[in-house]
Design an enzyme around this catalytic site. Sequence first.
Site, mmCIF file in Angstrom:
data_model
loop_
_atom_site.group_PDB
_atom_site.id
_atom_site.type_symbol
_atom_site.label_atom_id
_atom_site.label_comp_id
_atom_site.label_asym_id
_atom_site.label_seq_id
_atom_site.Cartn_x
_atom_site.Cartn_y
_atom_site.Cartn_z
ATOM 1 N N LYS A 295 164.580 -7.842 33.152
ATOM 2 C CA LYS A 295 165.033 -7.348 31.854
ATOM 3 C C LYS A 295 165.220 -8.562 30.965
ATOM 4 O O LYS A 295 165.765 -9.575 31.414
ATOM 5 C CB LYS A 295 166.351 -6.592 32.013
ATOM 6 C CG LYS A 295 167.080 -6.328 30.692
ATOM 7 C CD LYS A 295 168.590 -6.183 30.895
ATOM 8 C CE LYS A 295 169.306 -6.298 29.566
ATOM 9 N NZ LYS A 295 170.773 -6.215 29.690
ATOM 10 N N TRP B 90 168.321 1.532 29.708
ATOM 11 C CA TRP B 90 169.401 2.261 29.034
ATOM 12 C C TRP B 90 170.436 1.344 28.393
ATOM 13 O O TRP B 90 171.596 1.702 28.273
ATOM 14 C CB TRP B 90 170.078 3.248 29.997
ATOM 15 C CG TRP B 90 169.115 4.145 30.691
ATOM 16 C CD1 TRP B 90 168.303 5.090 30.116
ATOM 17 C CD2 TRP B 90 168.830 4.183 32.092
ATOM 18 N NE1 TRP B 90 167.554 5.717 31.068
ATOM 19 C CE2 TRP B 90 167.855 5.185 32.298
ATOM 20 C CE3 TRP B 90 169.309 3.504 33.190
ATOM 21 C CZ2 TRP B 90 167.345 5.493 33.552
ATOM 22 C CZ3 TRP B 90 168.808 3.805 34.453
ATOM 23 C CH2 TRP B 90 167.840 4.788 34.620
ATOM 24 N N HIS B 91 169.995 0.187 27.932
ATOM 25 C CA HIS B 91 170.909 -0.749 27.281
ATOM 26 C C HIS B 91 170.669 -0.796 25.775
ATOM 27 O O HIS B 91 170.865 -1.828 25.140
ATOM 28 C CB HIS B 91 170.756 -2.149 27.889
ATOM 29 C CG HIS B 91 171.153 -2.219 29.329
ATOM 30 N ND1 HIS B 91 170.886 -3.333 30.120
ATOM 31 C CD2 HIS B 91 171.785 -1.339 30.128
ATOM 32 C CE1 HIS B 91 171.339 -3.102 31.351
ATOM 33 N NE2 HIS B 91 171.888 -1.904 31.370
ATOM 34 N N PHE B 92 170.251 0.319 25.198
ATOM 35 C CA PHE B 92 169.968 0.338 23.761
ATOM 36 C C PHE B 92 171.277 0.187 22.973
ATOM 37 O O PHE B 92 172.350 0.611 23.396
ATOM 38 C CB PHE B 92 169.218 1.607 23.360
ATOM 39 C CG PHE B 92 169.764 2.894 23.922
ATOM 40 C CD1 PHE B 92 170.748 3.602 23.253
ATOM 41 C CD2 PHE B 92 169.283 3.407 25.123
ATOM 42 C CE1 PHE B 92 171.241 4.793 23.759
ATOM 43 C CE2 PHE B 92 169.769 4.599 25.644
ATOM 44 C CZ PHE B 92 170.754 5.295 24.955
ATOM 45 N N HIS B 93 171.164 -0.418 21.798
ATOM 46 C CA HIS B 93 172.324 -0.769 20.996
ATOM 47 C C HIS B 93 171.900 -0.951 19.549
ATOM 48 O O HIS B 93 170.715 -0.875 19.222
ATOM 49 C CB HIS B 93 172.981 -2.056 21.519
ATOM 50 C CG HIS B 93 172.021 -3.205 21.663
ATOM 51 N ND1 HIS B 93 171.173 -3.347 22.742
ATOM 52 C CD2 HIS B 93 171.747 -4.254 20.841
ATOM 53 C CE1 HIS B 93 170.438 -4.436 22.598
ATOM 54 N NE2 HIS B 93 170.769 -4.996 21.445
#
Length: 605
Positions: free
Chosen positions: A439, A539-542
């Site tokens: 990632k 799933w680390h969207f920001h």
Amino acid sequence: MYKAVKFVGLLLHKTHHPSAIHSTHKHTAVMAFSGWWSILLIAFLLFHTFSSAQRDPGYTFMDQATTAPTVSYYDYIIVGGGTAGCPLAATLSQNSSVLLLERGGSPYGDANITDLAAFGAALSDLSPTSPSQRFVSEDGVVSARARVLGGGSCLNAGFYSRAGHDYVRLAGWDARLVNESYEWVEKVVAFQPPLKQWQTAVRDGLVEAGIRPYNGFTYDHLYGTKVGGTIFDQNGHRHTAADLLRYAKPSGLTVLLHAPVHQILFTSRGSTKPKAHGVIFVDANGLSHRAYLNRGSSNEVIVSSGALGSPQLLMFSGIGPKEQLQAHNITVVLDQPMVGLGMSDNPMNAVFVPSPQPVEVSLIEVVGITHNGTYIEAASGENFAGGARTQDYGMFSPRIGQLSTVPPKQRTQKAIDKAVEDMKTLPQSAFVGGFILEKIMGPLSTGYLELTTRNPNDNPSVTFNYFKDPRDLQRCVDGIKIIENVIESNAFSSFRFDSLSITTLLNMTASSPVNLLPKHANASRSLEQFCKDTVMTIWHFHGGCVVARVVDSDYKVIGIDSLRVIDGSTFRNSPGTNPQATVMMLGRYMGVKMMRERHATNGPE
């Protein structure tokens, strides 16, 4: 001879030839052994075989929104009972009246949330009451947002790791209070994971590949290789941000479930700027309720609805780009073109590595934190599908559209149904091995969010622009090269087949259904193209309400009084290797700061 030998023979037959990944045929045999490696990503899902759901803590302050009065008054109204909202509410309740509004239900008593072995069932549940709400970005990558008390901490892979010291410094946070807030969180939700043979081999392979030093077990973000924390306890039970509500003062907190907020209410009375003074929420019966702030300059509405929900709610309430608001017949309260901008999602790419011997079932436990901006993690399992109660492959299941060889507009239910049937033909040997993923930090590439409807239960449209910045793409390439070095290390030699080249492994990965993007020919010949073709979300969207653009350094919405946004939507970059620890910390941190500010303004209450 061990059954994996048969698997490798079939694997080589299907993938060793360079043209294997270019076939346009969709026969079951091709996908079963060269394509369906993504099923193995269910390693996120399985860790123990315990099946009992975590016991309901019996919060006396929690109820359904249908029980709420038509009109009510509080010192603080928090919209979103997620990873930030729960610790924030628990903290503020100590000396104030707090209303916490959550659009989803309770995580307690639901084994699909609390039982690790059933993780995939929650993510692939597409019903309106599911704790997970699927969305597909305009980039074609399938993702999910939480719809449950505790937020993303109820759905994620559980890895717990703090932000780095530089991140804290650049955010302008008080380092001592940050550390105290992390510790407050960790007393309830963080644990040390076990480390067995496969994860140990990955750890030692990372060190051998030069990701040094080895820092042992630590929550801290340190360059090198380490064992991180997890929110799963020794019994395989998940501990979420909802558990932090045990810190709350019961008389100071009201939590309402199934209470989506449709609008923030504003007044201009006594203020030169619009001032938030309440919200409108709707219960499960469709009845509308109004919650207002009590009188007092310290009382506030706080939005903690996540990277999709927070900018969406600001727009619903008239704060956002004027043209977009008018297109949806929304009265403009503040023309703020930066709302919805700066949307980012850290791209993830992985390589499946079949093993000649059984491996333990493991979650993400080890991470390599590199100086070139990539993080290397891994997960494994001998029979990922067999441990779950149903043949369900979570976020990597064709049940939810993970068919990368089919562009989004061609993704029919017939194609999905056929893929589901195809998976049933897989032998047990197809599940022996694990995957190593990378990632990238940041990322530097950003996109935007736009409204699709005025319903808070509908997903907005979001574009992340994965790898638009060439530096992100280079980081991915660098990460894949590190993965190659780990696979070829002496430490990892017991868990790889010498006959399977790196090119073969990349071919196998690139021909699998990991996203909805159309494939590019010769994926294994270019690591750049491999990164683009096999991109997934972790799933680390920001972003969307970024600090210094939409909110100030105290998370107050610029140009509006009595309104803050406190959650991951304010981040320009994702903190650490995995953000949940820092999002929970931020809820506690800001709660303490706001209590101190209130005391300084009003005195003891």
